[in-house]
Write an enzyme that holds these catalytic residues in place. Structure first.
Site, mmCIF file in Angstrom:
data_model
loop_
_atom_site.group_PDB
_atom_site.id
_atom_site.type_symbol
_atom_site.label_atom_id
_atom_site.label_comp_id
_atom_site.label_asym_id
_atom_site.label_seq_id
_atom_site.Cartn_x
_atom_site.Cartn_y
_atom_site.Cartn_z
ATOM 1 N N CYS A 1 0.749 -1.190 0.050
ATOM 2 C CA CYS A 1 0.041 -0.044 0.091
ATOM 3 C C CYS A 1 1.166 1.256 -0.213
ATOM 4 O O CYS A 1 0.576 2.212 -0.580
ATOM 5 C CB CYS A 1 -0.953 0.146 1.092
ATOM 6 S SG CYS A 1 -2.423 -1.023 1.105
ATOM 7 N N ASP B 1 10.452 -6.856 -8.569
ATOM 8 C CA ASP B 1 10.589 -7.252 -7.153
ATOM 9 C C ASP B 1 12.109 -6.798 -6.651
ATOM 10 O O ASP B 1 13.063 -6.712 -7.626
ATOM 11 C CB ASP B 1 10.518 -8.728 -7.227
ATOM 12 C CG ASP B 1 10.464 -9.432 -5.893
ATOM 13 O OD1 ASP B 1 9.458 -9.872 -5.533
ATOM 14 O OD2 ASP B 1 11.335 -9.193 -4.980
ATOM 15 N N ASN C 1 1.519 -16.549 -4.002
ATOM 16 C CA ASN C 1 1.443 -17.177 -2.636
ATOM 17 C C ASN C 1 0.310 -16.727 -1.857
ATOM 18 O O ASN C 1 -0.037 -15.796 -1.798
ATOM 19 C CB ASN C 1 2.873 -17.315 -2.050
ATOM 20 C CG ASN C 1 3.912 -17.571 -3.128
ATOM 21 O OD1 ASN C 1 3.876 -18.588 -3.832
ATOM 22 N ND2 ASN C 1 4.805 -16.799 -3.086
ATOM 23 N N GLY D 1 3.690 -19.891 1.389
ATOM 24 C CA GLY D 1 4.960 -19.171 1.223
ATOM 25 C C GLY D 1 4.706 -17.528 1.199
ATOM 26 O O GLY D 1 5.640 -16.781 0.700
ATOM 27 N N HIS E 1 -0.707 -10.149 -4.470
ATOM 28 C CA HIS E 1 0.423 -9.757 -5.672
ATOM 29 C C HIS E 1 0.617 -11.129 -6.344
ATOM 30 O O HIS E 1 0.564 -12.311 -6.136
ATOM 31 C CB HIS E 1 1.563 -9.306 -4.858
ATOM 32 C CG HIS E 1 2.377 -10.285 -4.101
ATOM 33 N ND1 HIS E 1 1.939 -10.128 -2.852
ATOM 34 C CD2 HIS E 1 3.446 -11.196 -4.098
ATOM 35 C CE1 HIS E 1 2.738 -11.249 -1.996
ATOM 36 N NE2 HIS E 1 3.542 -11.856 -2.959
ATOM 37 N N HIS F 1 3.463 -12.741 -8.889
ATOM 38 C CA HIS F 1 4.778 -12.658 -9.345
ATOM 39 C C HIS F 1 4.770 -13.093 -10.892
ATOM 40 O O HIS F 1 4.383 -14.122 -11.194
ATOM 41 C CB HIS F 1 5.419 -13.732 -8.602
ATOM 42 C CG HIS F 1 5.896 -13.570 -7.219
ATOM 43 N ND1 HIS F 1 6.964 -13.092 -6.727
ATOM 44 C CD2 HIS F 1 4.937 -13.997 -6.319
ATOM 45 C CE1 HIS F 1 6.738 -12.998 -5.286
ATOM 46 N NE2 HIS F 1 5.590 -13.516 -5.029
#
Ligand code: 5GP
Ligand code: ZN
Length: 113
Positions: free
Chosen positions: A7, A30, A87, A93, A100, A102
């Site tokens: 956020c 990332d 995840n 994990g 989100h 990946h």
């Protein structure tokens, strides 16, 4: 959510390398990339993980996939291939509790069990 790092990235209270943004979604590199391309695609709205997706907001997931497709093509990994991972909760994990996806690619990825 005031203490959520993603956020804070959305509100630009924390720096990030933003690669895409629209009214609902943000995508940024990332901080600890696992491959040459490692982008996190997130809803701007704070959702904890996929368990927060319901009948009222499920269209957001379709929109996130359109953004992922666009980014994969822009980054030149669409044809060779890539992986999308989300995840969920500790055994899945999940470390950051803001939904989100990946987007990982740019090299041959190892399979995982
Ligand atoms: P998770 O395990 O929750 O699916 O993954 C969280 C991801 O967020 C990790 O890949 C981690 O490297 C990334 N990450 C954690 N903190 C930050 C940050 O402050 N900035 C960016 N750009 N990525 C972060
Ligand atoms: Zn959040």
């Amino acid at each position: 959510m005031s203490d959520c790092i993603f956020c804070k990235i959305v509100k630009r209270e924390m720096p990030s390398q933003i690669v895409y943004e629209d009214d609902r979604v943000m995508a940024f590199n990332d901080i600890n990339p696992l491959a040459p391309v490692h982008i996190l695609v997130i809803p701007k709205e704070h959702l904890t993980n996929v368990l927060d997706i319901n009948e009222n907001n499920a269209d957001l997931i379709g929109h996130i996939h359109l953004v992922i497709n666009r980014l994969a093509r822009e980054k030149g990994i669409a044809e060779k291939g890539f992986r999308i991972v989300t995840n969920c909760n500790p055994e899945g994990g999940q470390v950051v509790y803001h939904l989100h996806y990946h987007l990982i690619g740019g090299e041959k990825l190892k399979n995982f069990a």
